[in-house]
Design a protein around this motif. Structure first.
Motif, PDB file in Angstrom:
ATOM      1  N   ARG A   9      -1.234   8.523  -0.121  1.00 25.32           N
ATOM      2  CA  ARG A   9      -1.169   7.064  -0.021  1.00 25.32           C
ATOM      3  C   ARG A   9      -2.491   6.520  -0.556  1.00 25.32           C
ATOM      4  O   ARG A   9      -3.550   6.892  -0.043  1.00 25.32           O
ATOM      5  N   ARG A  11       1.015   8.334  -4.936  1.00 33.26           N
ATOM      6  CA  ARG A  11       1.850   7.138  -4.941  1.00 33.26           C
ATOM      7  C   ARG A  11       1.042   5.928  -5.393  1.00 33.26           C
ATOM      8  O   ARG A  11      -0.094   5.734  -4.958  1.00 33.26           O
ATOM      9  N   ASP A  29       1.041   0.789  -2.417  1.00 35.94           N
ATOM     10  CA  ASP A  29       2.160   0.253  -1.631  1.00 35.94           C
ATOM     11  C   ASP A  29       1.605  -0.880  -0.767  1.00 35.94           C
ATOM     12  O   ASP A  29       1.410  -0.741   0.428  1.00 35.94           O
ATOM     13  N   LYS A  88       0.292  -3.987   4.814  1.00 30.80           N
ATOM     14  CA  LYS A  88      -1.020  -3.671   4.221  1.00 30.80           C
ATOM     15  C   LYS A  88      -1.432  -4.772   3.251  1.00 30.80           C
ATOM     16  O   LYS A  88      -0.764  -4.991   2.244  1.00 30.80           O
ATOM     17  N   ARG A  92       6.132  -6.698  -1.961  1.00 28.71           N
ATOM     18  CA  ARG A  92       5.642  -5.423  -1.457  1.00 28.71           C
ATOM     19  C   ARG A  92       5.715  -4.346  -2.545  1.00 28.71           C
ATOM     20  O   ARG A  92       6.588  -4.407  -3.417  1.00 28.71           O
ATOM     21  N   MET A  96      10.279   6.882  -5.279  1.00 26.84           N
ATOM     22  CA  MET A  96      10.571   7.083  -3.859  1.00 26.84           C
ATOM     23  C   MET A  96      11.918   6.436  -3.572  1.00 26.84           C
ATOM     24  O   MET A  96      12.187   5.325  -4.044  1.00 26.84           O
ATOM     25  N   GLU A 100      13.673   4.690  -0.943  1.00 28.82           N
ATOM     26  CA  GLU A 100      13.314   4.076   0.341  1.00 28.82           C
ATOM     27  C   GLU A 100      14.247   2.948   0.737  1.00 28.82           C
ATOM     28  O   GLU A 100      14.075   2.344   1.799  1.00 28.82           O
ATOM     29  N   GLY A 155      11.497   8.439   1.122  1.00 30.71           N
ATOM     30  CA  GLY A 155      10.612   7.859   2.146  1.00 30.71           C
ATOM     31  C   GLY A 155      11.491   7.446   3.315  1.00 30.71           C
ATOM     32  O   GLY A 155      11.977   6.320   3.387  1.00 30.71           O
ATOM     33  N   THR A 156      11.695   8.367   4.236  1.00 32.03           N
ATOM     34  CA  THR A 156      12.648   8.084   5.324  1.00 32.03           C
ATOM     35  C   THR A 156      12.152   6.977   6.255  1.00 32.03           C
ATOM     36  O   THR A 156      12.949   6.287   6.870  1.00 32.03           O
ATOM     37  N   ASN A 157      10.819   6.793   6.344  1.00 33.95           N
ATOM     38  CA  ASN A 157      10.327   5.743   7.250  1.00 33.95           C
ATOM     39  C   ASN A 157      10.917   4.397   6.854  1.00 33.95           C
ATOM     40  O   ASN A 157      11.377   3.626   7.693  1.00 33.95           O
ATOM     41  N   ASP A 158      10.887   4.132   5.566  1.00 29.83           N
ATOM     42  CA  ASP A 158      11.451   2.868   5.088  1.00 29.83           C
ATOM     43  C   ASP A 158      12.963   2.942   4.949  1.00 29.83           C
ATOM     44  O   ASP A 158      13.665   1.984   5.261  1.00 29.83           O
ATOM     45  N   ARG A 214      10.361  -1.097  11.416  1.00 29.97           N
ATOM     46  CA  ARG A 214       9.748   0.173  11.840  1.00 29.97           C
ATOM     47  C   ARG A 214       8.526  -0.030  12.725  1.00 29.97           C
ATOM     48  O   ARG A 214       8.069   0.901  13.386  1.00 29.97           O
ATOM     49  N   CYS A 268       9.095  12.812   2.190  1.00 32.47           N
ATOM     50  CA  CYS A 268       7.706  12.652   2.649  1.00 32.47           C
ATOM     51  C   CYS A 268       7.604  11.676   3.822  1.00 32.47           C
ATOM     52  O   CYS A 268       6.513  11.303   4.211  1.00 32.47           O
ATOM     53  N   GLY A 269       8.734  11.249   4.374  1.00 32.27           N
ATOM     54  CA  GLY A 269       8.699  10.388   5.572  1.00 32.27           C
ATOM     55  C   GLY A 269       8.539  11.252   6.816  1.00 32.27           C
ATOM     56  O   GLY A 269       8.649  12.492   6.760  1.00 32.27           O
TER      57      GLY A 269
HETATM   58  C1  PEP Z   1       8.198   6.253   3.953  1.00 31.79           C
HETATM   59  O1  PEP Z   1       8.561   5.064   3.883  1.00 31.79           O
HETATM   60  O2  PEP Z   1       8.873   7.164   4.472  1.00 31.79           O
HETATM   61  C2  PEP Z   1       6.890   6.646   3.408  1.00 31.79           C
HETATM   62  C3  PEP Z   1       6.536   7.902   3.366  1.00 31.79           C
HETATM   63  O3  PEP Z   1       6.055   5.648   3.017  1.00 31.79           O
HETATM   64  P1  PEP Z   1       5.174   4.770   4.051  1.00 31.79           P
HETATM   65  O4  PEP Z   1       5.314   5.356   5.404  1.00 31.79           O
HETATM   66  O5  PEP Z   1       3.780   4.802   3.521  1.00 31.79           O
HETATM   67  O6  PEP Z   1       5.843   3.429   3.896  1.00 31.79           O
END
Ligand code: PEP
Ligand code: MG
Length: 592
Positions: free
Chosen positions: A300, A336, A339, A344, A362, A433, A435, A456-459, A469, A506-507
């Motif tokens: 990141r 990456r 972001d 952020k 974003r 990614m 996402e 990017g599973t978080n998003d 999230r 990578c999430g």
């Molecule tokens: C995600 O979204 O899974 C990710 C790895 O990116 P970030 O957590 O930095 O948004």
């Protein structure tokens, strides 16, 4: 009676010791008027206190740089900048002059005004800036009121667990860290700068206890578990025993980590799973190597911009990217592009407040609109490709137009480098990614323009389920095992395979034991995660059979609810893995 408080984990590790209450609040300032003749003297007094604070912070920044490096030291820049800001300096002088207020009162009022302006947002990054603002207020006000210097915190007499309403980076580095066993705060976030420092310094920490500082008293025994975010005040025998068991588990782990790091990441039936590290800060590279990462799956790059008053130049970026590449001479380093937005916000971009920042300006959207910022990054990234297997990765892509635009910018920058005779690897790889559901559903199209996918599973989870999230109230709804998420993962893996491009994750889901097992079963065999999870997941990989993961994933794909998906995975893992070692951090409640 012991008091068990639950907060959020901020820095790994477990510790026990007496509480040290750190009272670092804004001092009371009496309303005090001054005479006409006193105005200029009062302005001078304010100026002296402000300059003193500048010098102190500069010293602290230098100490931090010597101890942790230049990147970490930059966290003091926002405060240094605030102390020079005309809004603060001229605003305070104006209040002294126009309202005949004492320097302390004028400064307090000006800062409170700024604080209330900033408080209207709930973005974690802005909240972190509020934290900086309060730190400054305390520092300057104490000076004006003739109170002692906070650096007089001095040496602690014994090892302690620091409990405080909140911390600031400058306080953090002034603490006598040899005697700080752990830190627990009422407020704050995992992304607060002091928490990042705690991680770099390997000091256990947890945040968000609400009223820990009101409930704790100086000297009371306490246990802090930074891994699960728990503080136990006055622990009774049963908690002591639990602590000893967890500490033992933890230290066994520490010993095991070095051993596990050197072992192959291969399942019982001989299938290789590539484990890579996620980096939030360049200094984490060493930990990632020590924990056995074979590359960086997500670097990141926001640390280069957030909280900074100017854009990072090409040279600085190139050096940061290059050192990550050189740390992994044999592995891929996926960097990456910025972001920004969401949670952020760099100061120099002056991003306007938005109603829905996660649905707003974003990531790639910002970069494409800010060519000066983006082109500098692309050029630095291209130059880094000469030093290893550096791959470029674009966040929050929604359609192929965005990828095409990035490719064309890259071509222009590559042309420029060629003209200038600067080396780079012309065969560099560019990936996206995945996402958003749009990207997952459109993966076949995106695959035509991408050299790899990184999910990017978080998003992806937040956009699929429409669950913010960062909203702790909705945490239960933020479920990685929702069938809609599982099906998208399957779809992306299938498309990637058909197109012959790599698909990785990578999430955070990659560091969840059931998540990793599911991903492996879906044929996603490159997983990237924060370094503390690497050994756990490698152990899991080595204890399961890929064939079982595939069977479980097939069943999960047919499961109607998240609970059913979870059940399929737990049954698939069976007794091969002791899930209880993970259960601290993950909610593994399994339906009966
Ligand atoms: C995600 O979204 O899974 C990710 C790895 O990116 P970030 O957590 O930095 O948004
Ligand atoms: Mg993301």
């Amino acid at each position: 009676m012991s008091v068990v408080l639950d907060g959020s984990p901020a820095s790994e590790g477990i510790a026990a010791g007496p509480v040290f209450l750190l009272e670092w609040g804004i001092p009371h300032v009496a309303h005090q008027s001054i005479s006409d003749e006193g105005v200029e003297d009062e302005i001078l007094r304010f100026d002296e206190a402000r300059r003193w604070a500048l010098e102190r912070l500069q010293e602290i920044k230098e100490q931090t740089e010597a101890r942790l490096g230049p990147v970490e030291a930059r966290i003091f820049d926002p405060q240094l900048l605030m102390l020079e800001d005309v809004e603060v300096v001229d605003g305070t002088a104006r209040y002294i002059r126009e309202n005949r207020l004492s320097a302390a009162r004028a400064f307090e009022l000006r800062m409170l005004e700024l604080r209330s302006m900033w408080s209207r947002t709930s973005h974690p990054m802005v909240l972190d800036r509020l934290n900086d603002l309060e730190d400054l207020m305390i520092r300057v006000l104490r000076r004006l009121l003739g109170m002692n210097d906070p650096s007089d915190l001095g040496a602690l007499e014994e090892p302690v667990i620091v409990v405080a309403p909140n911390l600031t980076p400058s306080l953090m580095v002034q603490l006598d860290l040899d005697n700080v066993l752990g830190i627990a705060t009422d407020h704050g976030t995992r992304t607060a700068h002091w928490a990042m420092l705690a991680r770099s310094l390997n000091t256990p920490a947890a945040v968000g206890f609400g009223d820990a500082s009101a409930r704790a008293t100086n000297g009371v025994p306490a246990i802090l578990d930074g891994r699960i975010g728990r503080l136990v005040l006055d622990p009774q025998e049963v908690e002591q025993d639990r602590f000893e068991a967890r500490r033992k588990q933890h230290s066994d782990w520490e010993e095991e980590i070095a051993i596990i790091a050197a072992l192959e990441s291969v399942t019982l039936d001989g299938q290789y799973v590539e484990l890579r590290g996620n980096l939030d800060l360049p200094s984490e590279v060493e930990q990632a190597v020590a924990h056995g990462a074979v590359g960086v799956g997500l670097f990141r790059t926001e640390f280069l911009v957030v909280g900074r008053n100017s854009m990072p130049d090409e040279e600085e970026q190139y050096e940061a990217y290059r050192s990550a590449a050189e740390a992994f001479p044999a592995g891929g380093v996926y960097i990456r592009t910025f972001d920004l937005g969401g949670d952020k916000f760099p100061m120099f971009l002056n991003m306007p407040p938005e109603q829905n920042p996660f649905l707003g300006w974003r990531a790639i959207r910002v970069c494409l609109d800010e060519p000066a910022l983006f082109r500098t990054q692309l050029r630095a990234l291209l130059r880094a490709t000469a030093h290893g297997d550096v791959r470029l990765m674009i966040p929050l892509v929604n359609d192929v137009e965005e990828v095409r635009e990035v490719r064309s910018l890259l071509q222009e920058e590559a042309e420029g480098l060629r003209r200038d005779g600067i080396p780079f690897n012309a065969g560099y790889k560019l990936g996206v990614m995945i996402e958003t559901p749009a990207a997952a559903l459109d993966a076949a199209e995106l695959a035509r323009y991408s050299d790899f996918f990184s999910i990017g599973t978080n998003d992806l989870i937040q956009y699929t389920l429409a669950v913010d999230r960062t909203n702790t109230r909705l945490a239960k709804l933020y479920n990685p095992f929702h069938p809609a998420v599982v099906r998208q993962l399957h779809q992306v893996a299938r498309v990637g395979r058909a197109a012959g491009i790599e698909v990785s994750v990578c999430g955070e889901m990659a560091s969840h034991p059931l998540g990793a097992f599911l991903l492996m079963g879906l044929d996603i065999t490159a997983l990237s995660m924060a370094w503390p999870s690497l050994s756990e997941i490698k152990r899991l990989v080595r204890d399961v059979r890929m064939e079982d993961a595939r069977t479980a994933a097939r069943k999960a794909l047919a499961a109607p609810t998240a609970q059913d998906v979870t059940r399929c995975l737990v049954e698939g893992i069976g007794d091969s893995v002791d899930l209880s070692v993970f259960s601290g951090r993950w909610s593994l409640s399994v339906p009966g």
